[in-house]
Design a protein around this motif. Structure first.
Motif, PDB file in Angstrom:
ATOM      1  N   ARG A 145      38.642   5.033  42.189  1.00  0.00           N
ATOM      2  CA  ARG A 145      38.564   5.947  41.050  1.00  0.00           C
ATOM      3  C   ARG A 145      38.344   5.173  39.758  1.00  0.00           C
ATOM      4  O   ARG A 145      37.553   5.579  38.893  1.00  0.00           O
ATOM      5  CB  ARG A 145      39.842   6.776  40.957  1.00  0.00           C
ATOM      6  CG  ARG A 145      40.067   7.693  42.153  1.00  0.00           C
ATOM      7  CD  ARG A 145      41.451   8.310  42.093  1.00  0.00           C
ATOM      8  NE  ARG A 145      41.754   9.041  43.325  1.00  0.00           N
ATOM      9  CZ  ARG A 145      42.960   9.510  43.634  1.00  0.00           C
ATOM     10  NH1 ARG A 145      43.977   9.326  42.803  1.00  0.00           N
ATOM     11  NH2 ARG A 145      43.140  10.153  44.765  1.00  0.00           N
ATOM     12  N   GLU A 146      39.038   4.048  39.617  1.00  0.00           N
ATOM     13  CA  GLU A 146      38.876   3.239  38.409  1.00  0.00           C
ATOM     14  C   GLU A 146      37.484   2.614  38.364  1.00  0.00           C
ATOM     15  O   GLU A 146      36.863   2.533  37.297  1.00  0.00           O
ATOM     16  CB  GLU A 146      39.940   2.136  38.372  1.00  0.00           C
ATOM     17  CG  GLU A 146      39.920   1.308  37.094  1.00  0.00           C
ATOM     18  CD  GLU A 146      40.027   2.158  35.850  1.00  0.00           C
ATOM     19  OE1 GLU A 146      39.362   1.824  34.846  1.00  0.00           O
ATOM     20  OE2 GLU A 146      40.768   3.177  35.860  1.00  0.00           O
ATOM     21  N   ALA A 147      36.968   2.201  39.523  1.00  0.00           N
ATOM     22  CA  ALA A 147      35.613   1.643  39.568  1.00  0.00           C
ATOM     23  C   ALA A 147      34.579   2.701  39.191  1.00  0.00           C
ATOM     24  O   ALA A 147      33.581   2.407  38.516  1.00  0.00           O
ATOM     25  CB  ALA A 147      35.327   1.086  40.958  1.00  0.00           C
ATOM     26  N   PHE A 148      34.804   3.928  39.632  1.00  0.00           N
ATOM     27  CA  PHE A 148      33.902   5.030  39.278  1.00  0.00           C
ATOM     28  C   PHE A 148      33.900   5.232  37.768  1.00  0.00           C
ATOM     29  O   PHE A 148      32.833   5.361  37.148  1.00  0.00           O
ATOM     30  CB  PHE A 148      34.340   6.312  39.980  1.00  0.00           C
ATOM     31  CG  PHE A 148      33.506   7.517  39.646  1.00  0.00           C
ATOM     32  CD1 PHE A 148      32.438   7.884  40.442  1.00  0.00           C
ATOM     33  CD2 PHE A 148      33.790   8.296  38.523  1.00  0.00           C
ATOM     34  CE1 PHE A 148      31.662   8.989  40.131  1.00  0.00           C
ATOM     35  CE2 PHE A 148      33.022   9.398  38.197  1.00  0.00           C
ATOM     36  CZ  PHE A 148      31.955   9.746  39.007  1.00  0.00           C
ATOM     37  N   ARG A 149      35.080   5.278  37.167  1.00  0.00           N
ATOM     38  CA  ARG A 149      35.174   5.475  35.718  1.00  0.00           C
ATOM     39  C   ARG A 149      34.497   4.324  34.969  1.00  0.00           C
ATOM     40  O   ARG A 149      33.797   4.551  33.967  1.00  0.00           O
ATOM     41  CB  ARG A 149      36.640   5.611  35.300  1.00  0.00           C
ATOM     42  CG  ARG A 149      37.348   6.850  35.848  1.00  0.00           C
ATOM     43  CD  ARG A 149      38.740   6.989  35.251  1.00  0.00           C
ATOM     44  NE  ARG A 149      39.437   8.160  35.758  1.00  0.00           N
ATOM     45  CZ  ARG A 149      40.353   8.129  36.731  1.00  0.00           C
ATOM     46  NH1 ARG A 149      40.690   6.951  37.280  1.00  0.00           N
ATOM     47  NH2 ARG A 149      40.943   9.227  37.137  1.00  0.00           N
ATOM     48  N   HIS A 150      34.693   3.115  35.450  1.00  0.00           N
ATOM     49  CA  HIS A 150      34.082   1.958  34.799  1.00  0.00           C
ATOM     50  C   HIS A 150      32.559   2.038  34.881  1.00  0.00           C
ATOM     51  O   HIS A 150      31.857   1.814  33.875  1.00  0.00           O
ATOM     52  CB  HIS A 150      34.573   0.664  35.460  1.00  0.00           C
ATOM     53  CG  HIS A 150      33.861  -0.565  34.979  1.00  0.00           C
ATOM     54  ND1 HIS A 150      34.028  -1.071  33.700  1.00  0.00           N
ATOM     55  CD2 HIS A 150      32.940  -1.375  35.593  1.00  0.00           C
ATOM     56  CE1 HIS A 150      33.255  -2.140  33.555  1.00  0.00           C
ATOM     57  NE2 HIS A 150      32.593  -2.343  34.679  1.00  0.00           N
ATOM     58  N   ALA A 151      32.046   2.343  36.064  1.00  0.00           N
ATOM     59  CA  ALA A 151      30.591   2.453  36.236  1.00  0.00           C
ATOM     60  C   ALA A 151      30.023   3.526  35.310  1.00  0.00           C
ATOM     61  O   ALA A 151      28.976   3.332  34.681  1.00  0.00           O
ATOM     62  CB  ALA A 151      30.259   2.760  37.689  1.00  0.00           C
TER      63      ALA A 151
END
Length: 341
Positions: A302-308
């Motif tokens: 989820r955090e990687a999605f937000r970062h991307a």
């Protein structure tokens, strides 16, 4: 003070409705006569006005009581919300009247309006006027700018030709998807709120979109699939294959829910800018549940999605989601309870 029958007659309601409001605690009379009759004062009538206004906005009775007790449910804010809705309806009606007057004049003079005139009247009856005021339409290039309209027609024609020959994940489709997103950004003036409403219009009015843009539901599905594939290619730089697979399943089953949820959030932001009311909390919970269904249970994913999404501009294109909306949703999220000793 008004008796229940007098209030019912003045408000255009039934006595039974007012009795029901009383029984569920939504509108209880401030007093009772010596004979036990319900008596309503000025504050009760003002509350009834807000109840009926919120019902007209589509709010459930079970939610209205909590909403009225929140800051967003004050008499001033509810009346302002009614005024905004009424102004929009007046603007829509005035523009439609002008269009019909032009049509009437041409017919009365013995003319035969051409196909484009009839279609213009039809599309205004069916689509844009439901979602935008005239001032807003003047700021929407895809509505008033001939160059933008020609660009959209060319893209639709190209998509129709590609649909029968190229898969959504092909290089040709990816190129079309990127240009489609660029055209959508310019066609909505770079305004996220405008983009949100256009997306909601497309989701709610598929037949009207066919008339307006020549976009059949099948063609719309192909273009949305091509855009999704374009974005999967970017997300795959940040997310594991199993997360991408989860996102594919989500978009196939629930992807269409996003456009309407984004538009509901936009409307709620206008009514409750501080995200203090029950509606804001409901939408935040729905948003979080849909997001978790899309990305899966892993917090790191989820955090990687937000970062991307933050660092890759193409991932933010076309969805109508602004940073202000995300912050509003964060404010509305239930706060964790402090740990007890």
């Amino acid at each position: 003070m008004l008796k229940v029958g007098e209030l019912a007659a003045a408000a255009g309601l039934t006595v039974r409705t007012l009795h029901h409001y009383d029984s569920i605690g939504l509108l209880q009379p401030s007093a009772r006569s010596d004979a036990g009759y319900r008596l309503y004062d000025r504050d009760d009538v003002a509350r009834l006005q807000r109840i009926q206004a919120l019902r007209a906005f589509g709010m459930r009775l079970s939610d209205i009581g909590l909403y009225l007790d929140s800051p967003a449910g004050s008499p001033l804010l509810v009346v302002e919300r009614q005024l905004a809705a009424l102004d929009r309806q007046i603007g829509e009606a005035a523009h439609m009247r002008r269009q019909l007057l032009r049509l009437h004049t041409e017919l009365a003079d013995g003319g035969q309006p051409d196909l484009s005139t009839w279609l213009s009247t039809l599309e205004q009856m069916m689509v844009y006027e439901k979602y935008f005021t005239q001032d807003e339409l003047a700021q929407l290039p895809m509505y008033h700018d001939d160059g933008a309209k020609a660009q959209w027609k060319a893209l639709v024609d190209e998509a129709a030709a590609l649909m029968g020959t190229a898969a959504p994940d092909s290089p040709a489709s990816a190129d079309l998807a990127r240009r489609w997103l660029d055209a959508f950004e310019s066609g909505t003036g770079g305004n996220r709120a405008m983009a949100s409403r256009v997306n909601a219009m497309a989701a709610r009015e598929p037949e009207a979109m066919h008339i307006q843009f020549g976009m059949s539901p099948e063609l719309m599905g192909y273009v949305m699939a091509a855009i999704a594939e374009l974005k999967y290619g970017v997300w795959s730089k940040y997310l594991a294959p199993d997360v991408i697979a989860q996102m594919r399943r989500h978009h196939a089953g629930r992807g269409k829910e996003w456009a309407l949820l984004v538009e509901q959030a936009r409307e709620a932001m206008q009514a409750d800018p501080k995200a203090a009311g029950m509606r804001a909390r409901e939408l935040a919970r729905e948003w979080l549940a849909l997001f978790h269904d899309m990305v899966g249970p892993d917090p790191a994913a989820r955090e990687a999605f937000r970062h991307a999404s933050a660092v890759e501009p193409v991932l933010r294109m076309g969805n109508g989601i602004s940073e202000a909306m995300l912050e509003w949703l964060r404010q509305a999220m239930p706060k964790p309870k402090p740990a007890t000793q």
